[in-house]
Design a protein around this motif. Sequence first.
Motif, short mmCIF file in Angstrom:
data_model
loop_
_atom_site.label_atom_id
_atom_site.label_comp_id
_atom_site.label_asym_id
_atom_site.label_seq_id
_atom_site.Cartn_x
_atom_site.Cartn_y
_atom_site.Cartn_z
N MET A 137 0.84 -1.19 0.00
CA MET A 137 0.00 0.00 0.00
C MET A 137 0.87 1.24 0.00
O MET A 137 1.85 1.32 0.72
CB MET A 137 -0.87 0.01 1.26
N THR A 138 0.52 2.16 -0.84
CA THR A 138 1.24 3.43 -0.86
C THR A 138 0.51 4.43 0.01
O THR A 138 -0.70 4.57 -0.08
CB THR A 138 1.31 3.97 -2.30
N ILE A 139 1.28 5.09 0.86
CA ILE A 139 0.69 6.15 1.69
C ILE A 139 0.37 7.34 0.77
O ILE A 139 1.20 7.77 -0.03
CB ILE A 139 1.67 6.58 2.79
N ALA A 140 -0.84 7.85 0.89
CA ALA A 140 -1.29 8.94 0.02
C ALA A 140 -0.95 10.30 0.60
O ALA A 140 -0.89 10.46 1.82
CB ALA A 140 -2.80 8.84 -0.17
N LEU A 141 -0.74 11.25 -0.28
CA LEU A 141 -0.68 12.65 0.15
C LEU A 141 -2.13 13.12 0.26
O LEU A 141 -2.80 13.32 -0.76
CB LEU A 141 0.08 13.51 -0.86
N ALA A 150 -8.45 7.95 18.19
CA ALA A 150 -7.75 8.88 17.31
C ALA A 150 -8.23 8.78 15.86
O ALA A 150 -8.49 7.68 15.34
CB ALA A 150 -6.25 8.64 17.38
N TRP A 151 -8.30 9.91 15.24
CA TRP A 151 -8.61 10.04 13.80
C TRP A 151 -7.67 9.13 12.99
O TRP A 151 -6.52 8.92 13.35
CB TRP A 151 -8.40 11.51 13.41
N ILE A 152 -8.22 8.60 11.90
CA ILE A 152 -7.45 7.72 11.02
C ILE A 152 -7.11 8.49 9.73
O ILE A 152 -8.01 9.03 9.07
CB ILE A 152 -8.26 6.46 10.65
N TYR A 153 -5.83 8.51 9.39
CA TYR A 153 -5.38 9.16 8.16
C TYR A 153 -5.94 8.43 6.95
O TYR A 153 -5.91 7.20 6.90
CB TYR A 153 -3.84 9.12 8.14
N PRO A 154 -6.46 9.17 5.95
CA PRO A 154 -7.12 8.50 4.81
C PRO A 154 -6.14 7.69 3.97
O PRO A 154 -5.04 8.15 3.68
CB PRO A 154 -7.72 9.66 4.01
N ALA A 155 -6.56 6.49 3.59
CA ALA A 155 -5.71 5.61 2.79
C ALA A 155 -5.68 6.10 1.34
O ALA A 155 -6.63 6.74 0.88
CB ALA A 155 -6.23 4.18 2.84
#
Length: 204
Positions: free
Chosen positions: A1-5, A199-204
Motif C-alpha cells: 500500500m502506498t501512503i497517500a498525500l 484517534a482520527w485515522i489518516y485517509p488511505a
Amino acid sequence: MTIALMPLPYAYDALAPAISADTMTTHHDKHHKAYVDKVNAAVTGTPHDAEPIEAIIAASRGSDAKLFNNAAQVWNHGFYWLSLAPAPQSPSGDLAAAIDASFGSLDALKKELGAKAEGHFGSGWAWLAAGADGKLQVTETHDGETLAGGGTLNPLLTIDVWEHAYYIDRKNERPKYVAAALDHLAWDFAAENLARGSAWIYPA
Ligand code: MN
C-alpha cells in the motif's frame, strides 16, 4: 500500500489572510509531500509496505527514528489540515460542555492552547486532546512526535508550530500566526474526534 498525500480539504487560499495561499501551497505540496515520499521510499519492499500510517508509526516508535519522524509527520499534517476551517466555527453540545468542565470557558482554553503554541521551544505541535477520563487538556509534542499511534490521549485539534507553518507569512512572529490559527480552529472536527473516542485515522 502506498501512503497517500492527503489533499487539502479546502482551497489553498481558503484560510487567507490568516494563512496565505503561498504558505499553504509550500506547506502541503512541499513539506507534507516530502514526508509522504520519504515514508513510501522507506517502506517499499519491507513488511511495512502494506500497513496504514498508524501501524507504521506504532511499529517504528522507539526503534527507527527516521521512519517514525517521517510517518508521524505524515499523520500530523493530515490532522492539522482538518484542524483548521476557512469559516469561523464554535464548539457546541458535548464538546462545549467538555470545554467548560475542563477549562472553565472557551476563552480560557484558547488562551492556554495559544500560550502552549507560542511558548513551544523549537519545532513541534500544540494539541487539544481528550484523556481516557474524558477530561480535555492542552499538550505539546516536539519535532515529529505525535499523539497518533496508540497513546492514551485522543487528539482533538492541533496547531503546527514548525517555522515552515508561518515563516513565509509572519517571519519570526509566531504569536501572530498562532492568534490567526486560533480564530480558524475546526471545532466541528474536534467534536467528531471527541465523539469517536479514538484517534482520527489518516485517509488511505
Ligand atoms: Mn508542518
